[in-house]
Design an enzyme around this catalytic site. Sequence first.
Site, mmCIF file in Angstrom:
data_model
loop_
_atom_site.group_PDB
_atom_site.id
_atom_site.type_symbol
_atom_site.label_atom_id
_atom_site.label_comp_id
_atom_site.label_asym_id
_atom_site.label_seq_id
_atom_site.Cartn_x
_atom_site.Cartn_y
_atom_site.Cartn_z
ATOM 1 N N GLY A 1 11.680 -2.320 2.926
ATOM 2 C CA GLY A 1 12.174 -1.183 3.682
ATOM 3 C C GLY A 1 11.868 0.159 3.065
ATOM 4 N N ARG B 1 0.837 -1.194 0.000
ATOM 5 C CA ARG B 1 0.000 0.000 0.000
ATOM 6 C C ARG B 1 0.874 1.247 0.000
ATOM 7 N NH1 ARG B 1 2.550 2.279 3.061
ATOM 8 N NH2 ARG B 1 2.636 2.193 5.329
ATOM 9 N N ASP C 1 -1.868 -0.730 7.522
ATOM 10 C CA ASP C 1 -1.243 -1.464 6.425
ATOM 11 C C ASP C 1 -1.996 -2.747 6.108
ATOM 12 O OD1 ASP C 1 0.574 0.556 6.708
ATOM 13 O OD2 ASP C 1 2.212 -0.698 7.447
ATOM 14 N N SER D 1 4.908 -1.118 2.861
ATOM 15 C CA SER D 1 4.239 -2.155 3.620
ATOM 16 C C SER D 1 4.475 -3.567 3.107
ATOM 17 C CB SER D 1 2.732 -1.878 3.695
ATOM 18 O OG SER D 1 2.163 -2.577 4.760
ATOM 19 N N GLU E 1 -0.351 10.043 8.460
ATOM 20 C CA GLU E 1 0.799 9.240 8.893
ATOM 21 C C GLU E 1 0.942 9.241 10.407
ATOM 22 O OE1 GLU E 1 2.214 6.720 6.981
ATOM 23 O OE2 GLU E 1 2.420 8.393 5.588
ATOM 24 N N HIS E 2 1.299 8.088 10.947
ATOM 25 C CA HIS E 2 1.428 7.872 12.397
ATOM 26 C C HIS E 2 0.105 8.203 13.095
ATOM 27 C CE1 HIS E 2 5.679 6.849 12.577
ATOM 28 N NE2 HIS E 2 5.826 7.696 11.579
#
Length: 407
Positions: free
Chosen positions: A142, A38, A198, A146, A44-45
């Site tokens: 990385g 995704r 995710d 996801s 975010e967060h």
Amino acid sequence: MTLEKLATIDELQKKLTDAYRKEFPNDEPTLCAFAPGRVNLIGEHSDYNDCFVFPMAISVGTMIVGKQLDDTDDEVCYFQTLSDDIEEPKSFEVDQKQPIKPLDSPKWGNYVVGVLALFLERIKPNRKLPFRAIIATSVPIGGGLSSSASIEVAMCTFLEILYQDQYAHDLQLSKVDKALLCCKAEQTFANVPCGVMDQYASCMGQSGHAILIDCHDNSSRLIPVNDKDLCVLVTNSNVKHELTSGKFAENVQHCQDAAKALGHKNLRDVSTVEELEEGRKKMSENAFKRAHHVVTERQRTEAGARALENNDYEEFGRLMYESHDSLKNDFQVSCEELDQLVELARSVDGVFGSRMTGAGFGGCTVTFVKKDAVNKCIETIEKGYKGKANFYQFQSCDGARPINLKK
């Protein structure tokens, strides 16, 4: 211009079936599952703070092929990965007669055995089928797209296929149930204090849409993202993050500390920035900054979904830039390379907005750009970026599903 070509579903399937036949001569796989990665457009967060996120499933992901084994007295399962980007060993076995616990090695194995352990808890009677499974992914490892969740959701989908004939009634796994199971597996076996975004996107994705997810109650609604003149460009900084490195967990703790200082269970319950400001002296400066990002990001995410519903790309782009600045200054999870990628994209006519995506500390940026400006955007970044970037153009896609094996 250089757009990276990542493996298609058909290419993954061929790679895996060829590897299976090589590893197990005179045998054929019978089961196949796929789950997408995704890209998070904004929010975010936010998921582990019970707020809103706005991802879309993308057309790369993880595939697993395998087979149930005939030996009914054996409960051993075999796992092998074809990925070159993860640590050794590339294969291992699990004896299901023993309690399934987190692995010391290989670390990647915890994404699959965690799902296996939690899945088996749902089987009544607790009958364990032996199987072998070979895994490959087209998600850059990385990069903040996801890969871990796609492995988990692909594994859960594989197990659903494996057990469906005998235990379909016992399973009764909705897509949300599956996302929550996979999220718990990552939290408890991979030791990553993640939220459900995710896994949810990997399970619930739909072609032509992004998903506005309310992580407070795990409800969602689909928002069309299908303008043929618009491109979602993902740029990989090739700076890799490690979510278990401590920084992620530290920021989670800061968020929890801020909520507690304000008398709330989580930051979702903080109604306004003014309420946060009033309680500033009750918390550390870092806790305040993290909370400030979360509270304002909630507002940006809801506004961003409305903007895309109205095809207001200028407004959505403005919110993307605000989100990046907040992640850089308040949440402090950006880095020099991500900041440079965003600023280079911002300088290009036809770019609506750009921001880091994913947990941070490296990884990727996501950019909303007119299709006829994509080449110019890539050329500008290639010329100005201090490192070596990779570029991907993604369409939204459907979520996890079984795949019919081609002969």
